[in-house]
Design an enzyme around this catalytic site. Structure first.
Site, mmCIF file in Angstrom:
data_model
loop_
_atom_site.group_PDB
_atom_site.id
_atom_site.type_symbol
_atom_site.label_atom_id
_atom_site.label_comp_id
_atom_site.label_asym_id
_atom_site.label_seq_id
_atom_site.Cartn_x
_atom_site.Cartn_y
_atom_site.Cartn_z
ATOM 1 N N GLU A 202 -43.797 51.196 -45.064
ATOM 2 C CA GLU A 202 -43.297 52.249 -43.697
ATOM 3 C C GLU A 202 -44.998 53.034 -43.915
ATOM 4 O O GLU A 202 -44.738 54.494 -43.796
ATOM 5 C CB GLU A 202 -42.286 53.345 -43.360
ATOM 6 C CG GLU A 202 -40.891 51.925 -43.812
ATOM 7 C CD GLU A 202 -39.771 52.222 -43.509
ATOM 8 O OE1 GLU A 202 -39.925 53.951 -43.526
ATOM 9 O OE2 GLU A 202 -38.710 52.219 -42.431
ATOM 10 N N GLU B 211 -36.796 45.103 -43.497
ATOM 11 C CA GLU B 211 -35.964 46.205 -43.581
ATOM 12 C C GLU B 211 -35.298 46.527 -42.071
ATOM 13 O O GLU B 211 -35.463 46.418 -40.825
ATOM 14 C CB GLU B 211 -37.267 47.389 -44.525
ATOM 15 C CG GLU B 211 -35.239 48.873 -44.358
ATOM 16 C CD GLU B 211 -36.190 49.874 -44.971
ATOM 17 O OE1 GLU B 211 -37.043 49.761 -45.935
ATOM 18 O OE2 GLU B 211 -35.564 51.263 -44.393
#
Length: 649
Positions: free
Chosen positions: A164, A249
């Protein structure tokens, strides 16, 4: 099931089972063990620990996960704690630290075909002189992959870039080159980016179009949480880039809201939609859930992330939530390497969706049907076209009243299988057999052991202590300095490159509902270091205040100089100093002295003692209950004789 009589006057939807496998390859459903989400699982006793692992990974038993991604640890907070690094310096290599190696082994034992994957959240401080995107980091990733193979015989099929965080194209190409130089067949997944307001998580697709070398380096295009406000974020360019797309995810939450229960009424129902629609609308051939199991304390960030729930190892209790069985509706009926049958996939006329999978030999098929948004029953007919296999199919269902139940078998009648689909359900219709539902039952839940004590003398050296959950740095058992026996030592002295929050190192345990109790510990503090003892911690979600050094609670801070403070901390609020003072220095000791710290809570009264002498007594109602923690800073503070006594209520 609804009877045919109830639905005979309603339109019948025909789903033609094409049987040709005209869609892309199905690459499996999996989960991501990261952010210290599996921390407490390794502390579970047998047989419960093996039962949990069976429910997660064993084919024909539970979720039967087909893909396991693990964090490459860096001794830095990565959501619910810090995971250990295998290389704390360029010359250091220890492939036994932490629990991800163990988890991968256990998963592989149960499912030899499980796909293994890795991803870093941070980096040790020596990497790239504090810069994660560096040749050092590429070598660090390669070392992790080689360590898995040399030490445990584990082949890591995929690895990512940086969780991320906006990717760096030069680093991606460097990582690709380093993996090749090491003779590793591990493929690169890029770029695991979260939906952002200031950047486009799909920008890498445009970059790949401009840069053939970058496109060549990336094997899979991946994003996190691509289902936002009831639609997929996948752009058409991504579907045309010629690379598999993964939701690497994900969670059953629409629009990035709070993590919800994984039981059927909320999380289970949302997940049933997510798995199907990630493919139908997003083009994702793999979905990975964070996390496989909620095995961390509830007061940490993002509780309830796991498909399964198990965070009281002292009791052996666990919860096999509905999300596990929703996952099983795909994983027990279709395997990686099967293909999507696009003509046999789509949407139900009265709410819901269906996805069909075909075996490589085109001898078996399975259709997963969800009717979460339907408000009434509807009849469908699954009609195999010429050449499609199956004279009989088996039907499994999960909803509010049934849990992964084999409800009926259907025979081919007039060229089709008729099924009445109830609303708010998930079904699998399949020609396959061999499915199953595990029957292990856990013991009842129980609170954290009280009273509690640990002198660490029976703990394995260089390992974490049972039940303590490191939130930054690494607390490991080592020989004591200046006294006999073993002590818990914070061993990280060079700040890592963080992923997000970087609180001062601390490790916590206990019961969030404890009120009146006494917590104490012995500590030795290195020069220019400090020790912390916290009690009544009611929040340890460091994302609530990303610049905060401590959790929310009462803390006794002792500096090596002898200066001390009693503080009250809360995320987003100013730290309150409730009392302070200074110890008389011991000028006769040649080594750093040991000190005994104690906090005693009784209603609004807090008594502070150092070296068995009361140094403060204050009244405060800022924190009425909570857990305990010990910690320090980025020095090698040691702890011994940790204890909690008194009334817990």
């Amino acid at each position: 099931m609804t009877s045919q009589a109830e639905t005979r006057n309603k339109p019948v939807q025909v789903i033609a089972i094409d049987g040709q496998g005209s869609g892309p390859v199905f690459e499996g459903l999996g989960a991501l063990s990261a952010g210290a989400s599996s921390r407490l699982l390794i502390d579970y006793p047998e047989p419960q620990r093996s039962q949990i692992l069976d429910y997660l990974f064993k084919p024909g038993y539970g979720a039967a996960l087909q893909h396991l991604k693990v964090e490459i640890g860096a001794d830095v907070n990565s959501t619910d704690g810090s995971e250990p690094s295998q290389m704390r310096s360029p010359a250091d290599r220890d492939y036994t630290r932490g629990y991800e190696w163990w988890l991968m082994q256990e998963a592989r034992k149960r499912n030899p075909r499980i796909i293994l994957d890795t991803l870093p959240w941070g980096a040790p401080g020596w990497i790239g002189n504090g810069r994660l995107y560096s040749k050092d980091m590429a070598e660090y990733v390669a070392d992790f992959i080689e360590g898995a193979k040399k030490t445990y015989g584990l082949d890591i099929a995929y690895t990512g870039v940086w969780n991320e965080r906006v990717y760096d194209a030069t680093y991606v190409k460097t990582l690709h080159a380093v993996l090749k130089q090491h003779g590793l067949a591990t493929k690169i997944v890029c770029c695991d980016e979260y939906p952002g307001k200031t950047f486009d998580q799909w920008e890498v697709v445009q970059a790949m179009q401009r840069d053939p070398a970058l496109k060549d380096a990336i094997d899979v295009v991946s994003v996190h949480y691509p289902w936002v406000y009831n639609h997929s974020t996948t752009p058409q360019a991504a579907k045309e880039i010629g690379k598999p797309l993964w939701a690497s995810e994900d969670q059953p939450n629409d629009g990035g809201g709070p993590i919800v229960s994984r039981d059927w009424p909320v999380g289970g129902r949302l997940l049933a939609k997510l798995y199907n629609r990630n493919y139908l609308e997003g083009g994702f051939t793999k979905t990975e859930i964070w996390s496989p199991i909620t095995s961390y304390y509830d007061i940490l960030a993002a509780p309830n992330s796991g498909l399964m729930y198990a965070n009281t190892p002292w009791s052996g209790h666990y919860d096999v939530q509905a999300a596990m069985w929703v996952t099983a509706h795909t994983t027990q009926f279709a395997q990686p390497g099967w293909t999507y049958d696009d003509p046999s996939s789509g949407y139900l006329a009265r709410g819901g969706s269906f996805v069909t999978f075909l075996s490589p030999e085109k001898k078996e098929w399975s259709t997963v049907i969800e009717s979460i948004d339907a408000h009434e029953s509807q009849t469908i007919r699954l009609r195999p076209v010429e050449g499609a296999p199956g004279q009989i199919v088996h039907v499994w269902q999960t909803n509010a009243t049934k849990t992964f139940s084999h409800i009926t078998d259907l025979k081919l009648t007039q060229g089709s299988f008729a099924l009445d689909v109830e609303p708010d359900s998930i079904y699998t219709v399949t020609t396959t057999t061999g499915q199953g539902k595990g029957d292990a039952v856990p013991p009842a839940a129980a609170g954290f052991p009280f009273p509690y004590s640990d002198n660490f003398d029976s703990s394995p050296l260089n390992k974490a202590a049972k039940y303590l959950s490191d939130q930054d740095g690494a607390f490991e058992v080592q020989p004591c300095r200046g006294r006999a026996g073993q002590c818990l030592t914070q061993v990280i002295t060079l700040k890592p490159t963080p992923w997000s929050p970087l609180p001062d190192p601390f490790t916590l345990a206990g019961d969030a509902e404890w009120k009146d109790y006494t917590v104490s510990v012995d500590t030795q503090i290195p020069l220019a270091g400090k020790a912390t003892l916290f009690g009544r911690i009611d929040s340890a979600n460091v994302f609530s205040g990303e610049k905060a050094n401590y959790p929310g609670g009462y803390g006794l801070i002792l500096q090596s100089s002898g200066a001390w403070q009693l503080i009250s901390t809360a995320f987003g609020k100013e730290t309150l100093v409730l009392a302070s003072g200074e110890l008389v220095p011991d000028n006769h000791s040649e080594t750093a002295p040991w000190h005994h710290l104690q906090l005693k809570f009784a209603k609004s009264s807090i008594e502070v003692s150092i070296d068995d002498k009361e140094v403060a007594s204050v009244a405060s109602s800022g924190h009425e209950h909570g857990m305990f923690a010990i910690g320090g800073d980025w020095t090698s503070t040691q702890f011994d004789n940790l204890a909690v006594n008194g009334n817990e209520k």
